[in-house]
Design a protein around this motif. Structure first.
Motif, PDB file in Angstrom:
ATOM      1  N   ALA A  81       0.852  -1.195   0.000  1.00  0.00           N
ATOM      2  CA  ALA A  81       0.000   0.000   0.000  1.00  0.00           C
ATOM      3  C   ALA A  81       0.887   1.243   0.000  1.00  0.00           C
ATOM      4  O   ALA A  81       0.854   2.066   0.915  1.00  0.00           O
ATOM      5  N   ASP A  82       1.695   1.363  -1.042  1.00  0.00           N
ATOM      6  CA  ASP A  82       2.555   2.530  -1.203  1.00  0.00           C
ATOM      7  C   ASP A  82       2.416   3.037  -2.631  1.00  0.00           C
ATOM      8  O   ASP A  82       1.560   2.575  -3.383  1.00  0.00           O
ATOM      9  N   GLY A  83       3.248   3.970  -3.000  1.00  0.00           N
ATOM     10  CA  GLY A  83       3.159   4.559  -4.336  1.00  0.00           C
ATOM     11  C   GLY A  83       3.331   3.549  -5.447  1.00  0.00           C
ATOM     12  O   GLY A  83       2.618   3.577  -6.456  1.00  0.00           O
ATOM     13  N   GLY A  85       2.791   0.287  -5.296  1.00  0.00           N
ATOM     14  CA  GLY A  85       1.649  -0.622  -5.317  1.00  0.00           C
ATOM     15  C   GLY A  85       0.428   0.016  -5.963  1.00  0.00           C
ATOM     16  O   GLY A  85      -0.278  -0.614  -6.758  1.00  0.00           O
ATOM     17  N   TYR A  86       0.184   1.281  -5.621  1.00  0.00           N
ATOM     18  CA  TYR A  86      -0.948   1.974  -6.225  1.00  0.00           C
ATOM     19  C   TYR A  86      -0.717   2.226  -7.713  1.00  0.00           C
ATOM     20  O   TYR A  86      -1.665   2.212  -8.499  1.00  0.00           O
ATOM     21  N   THR A  87       0.537   2.457  -8.094  1.00  0.00           N
ATOM     22  CA  THR A  87       0.841   2.609  -9.516  1.00  0.00           C
ATOM     23  C   THR A  87       0.537   1.317 -10.264  1.00  0.00           C
ATOM     24  O   THR A  87      -0.025   1.338 -11.364  1.00  0.00           O
ATOM     25  N   LEU A  88       0.896   0.190  -9.675  1.00  0.00           N
ATOM     26  CA  LEU A  88       0.605  -1.101 -10.299  1.00  0.00           C
ATOM     27  C   LEU A  88      -0.905  -1.331 -10.411  1.00  0.00           C
ATOM     28  O   LEU A  88      -1.405  -1.773 -11.450  1.00  0.00           O
ATOM     29  N   LEU A  89      -1.633  -1.018  -9.350  1.00  0.00           N
ATOM     30  CA  LEU A  89      -3.084  -1.194  -9.384  1.00  0.00           C
ATOM     31  C   LEU A  89      -3.743  -0.244 -10.388  1.00  0.00           C
ATOM     32  O   LEU A  89      -4.671  -0.640 -11.100  1.00  0.00           O
ATOM     33  N   LEU A  90      -3.245   0.983 -10.471  1.00  0.00           N
ATOM     34  CA  LEU A  90      -3.784   1.933 -11.442  1.00  0.00           C
ATOM     35  C   LEU A  90      -3.486   1.489 -12.866  1.00  0.00           C
ATOM     36  O   LEU A  90      -4.311   1.677 -13.767  1.00  0.00           O
ATOM     37  N   SER A  91      -2.341   0.881 -13.062  1.00  0.00           N
ATOM     38  CA  SER A  91      -2.014   0.388 -14.400  1.00  0.00           C
ATOM     39  C   SER A  91      -2.967  -0.735 -14.821  1.00  0.00           C
ATOM     40  O   SER A  91      -3.156  -0.965 -16.015  1.00  0.00           O
ATOM     41  N   GLY A  92      -3.580  -1.393 -13.854  1.00  0.00           N
ATOM     42  CA  GLY A  92      -4.583  -2.407 -14.168  1.00  0.00           C
ATOM     43  C   GLY A  92      -5.770  -1.820 -14.910  1.00  0.00           C
ATOM     44  O   GLY A  92      -6.322  -2.458 -15.804  1.00  0.00           O
ATOM     45  N   THR A  93      -6.156  -0.590 -14.568  1.00  0.00           N
ATOM     46  CA  THR A  93      -7.264   0.044 -15.288  1.00  0.00           C
ATOM     47  C   THR A  93      -6.852   0.392 -16.717  1.00  0.00           C
ATOM     48  O   THR A  93      -7.671   0.308 -17.629  1.00  0.00           O
ATOM     49  N   VAL A  94      -5.593   0.765 -16.901  1.00  0.00           N
ATOM     50  CA  VAL A  94      -5.109   1.058 -18.249  1.00  0.00           C
ATOM     51  C   VAL A  94      -5.076  -0.226 -19.084  1.00  0.00           C
ATOM     52  O   VAL A  94      -5.458  -0.234 -20.259  1.00  0.00           O
ATOM     53  N   VAL A  95      -4.632  -1.323 -18.467  1.00  0.00           N
ATOM     54  CA  VAL A  95      -4.609  -2.608 -19.173  1.00  0.00           C
ATOM     55  C   VAL A  95      -6.035  -3.048 -19.502  1.00  0.00           C
ATOM     56  O   VAL A  95      -6.298  -3.559 -20.592  1.00  0.00           O
ATOM     57  N   LEU A  96      -6.963  -2.815 -18.590  1.00  0.00           N
ATOM     58  CA  LEU A  96      -8.365  -3.143 -18.855  1.00  0.00           C
ATOM     59  C   LEU A  96      -8.898  -2.335 -20.034  1.00  0.00           C
ATOM     60  O   LEU A  96      -9.557  -2.881 -20.924  1.00  0.00           O
ATOM     61  N   ALA A  97      -8.595  -1.052 -20.063  1.00  0.00           N
ATOM     62  CA  ALA A  97      -9.055  -0.206 -21.174  1.00  0.00           C
ATOM     63  C   ALA A  97      -8.436  -0.645 -22.495  1.00  0.00           C
ATOM     64  O   ALA A  97      -9.115  -0.676 -23.532  1.00  0.00           O
ATOM     65  N   ALA A  98      -7.158  -0.999 -22.468  1.00  0.00           N
ATOM     66  CA  ALA A  98      -6.508  -1.469 -23.695  1.00  0.00           C
ATOM     67  C   ALA A  98      -7.095  -2.800 -24.149  1.00  0.00           C
ATOM     68  O   ALA A  98      -7.230  -3.050 -25.346  1.00  0.00           O
ATOM     69  N   GLY A  99      -7.449  -3.649 -23.198  1.00  0.00           N
ATOM     70  CA  GLY A  99      -8.062  -4.923 -23.558  1.00  0.00           C
ATOM     71  C   GLY A  99      -9.429  -4.748 -24.171  1.00  0.00           C
ATOM     72  O   GLY A  99      -9.781  -5.401 -25.156  1.00  0.00           O
ATOM     73  N   VAL A 100     -10.226  -3.838 -23.615  1.00  0.00           N
ATOM     74  CA  VAL A 100     -11.554  -3.572 -24.180  1.00  0.00           C
ATOM     75  C   VAL A 100     -11.410  -2.925 -25.551  1.00  0.00           C
ATOM     76  O   VAL A 100     -12.138  -3.270 -26.489  1.00  0.00           O
ATOM     77  N   ALA A 101     -10.464  -2.016 -25.690  1.00  0.00           N
ATOM     78  CA  ALA A 101     -10.240  -1.378 -26.993  1.00  0.00           C
ATOM     79  C   ALA A 101      -9.758  -2.393 -28.022  1.00  0.00           C
ATOM     80  O   ALA A 101      -9.946  -2.194 -29.223  1.00  0.00           O
ATOM     81  N   GLY A 102      -9.141  -3.469 -27.574  1.00  0.00           N
ATOM     82  CA  GLY A 102      -8.659  -4.498 -28.488  1.00  0.00           C
ATOM     83  C   GLY A 102      -9.761  -5.276 -29.174  1.00  0.00           C
ATOM     84  O   GLY A 102      -9.510  -5.964 -30.166  1.00  0.00           O
TER      85      GLY A 102
END
Length: 120
Positions: A81-83, A85-102
């Motif tokens: 629960a640090d910067g 970790g939150y960066t990794l979790l936030l990148s999950g939303t970007v990966v989700l968006a890229a997957g949906v856009a795919g």
């Protein structure tokens, strides 16, 4: 043709799980987080659009992130629960968006030879 695409989807899913595992396990180190995110971005750009490519990779990556986000038996978490970790979790939303856009293919451009007009 469909069997080949199913096989490709399974391979992309396993590749996403492998890259996601490496990103989760190495996110504690600054170089590990950057390497994990850069690898993820590079593969998402290189992956083919269609359900057998980019969305399958993103699904494998996100499954690993979801499993790693759950509380462990000891009561702690694999993702800090640090910067980082939150960066990794936030990148999950970007990966989700890229997957949906795919799922959507870009329209092909019509190349005009130019120079000659057919209409007055």
């Amino acid at each position: 043709m469909v069997l080949q695409r199913v096989l490709l989807a399974v391979l992309w899913l396993l590749a996403g799980a492998a890259v996601g595992t490496c990103a989760v396990l190495l996110h504690r180190y600054p170089w590990g987080l950057l390497l994990g995110l850069a690898t993820t971005a590079a593969v998402l750009v290189a992956a083919v659009p269609g359900w057998w490519g980019r969305p399958a990779f993103a699904a494998g990556w996100l499954v690993v992130l979801a499993v790693a986000s759950a509380e462990r038996a000891e009561g702690d978490y694999l993702i800090a629960a640090d910067g980082r970790g939150y960066t990794l979790l936030l990148s999950g939303t970007v990966v989700l968006a890229a997957g949906v856009a795919g799922f959507f293919r870009r329209p092909r451009r019509v190349h005009d030879s130019g120079g000659v007009e057919t209409a007055p």
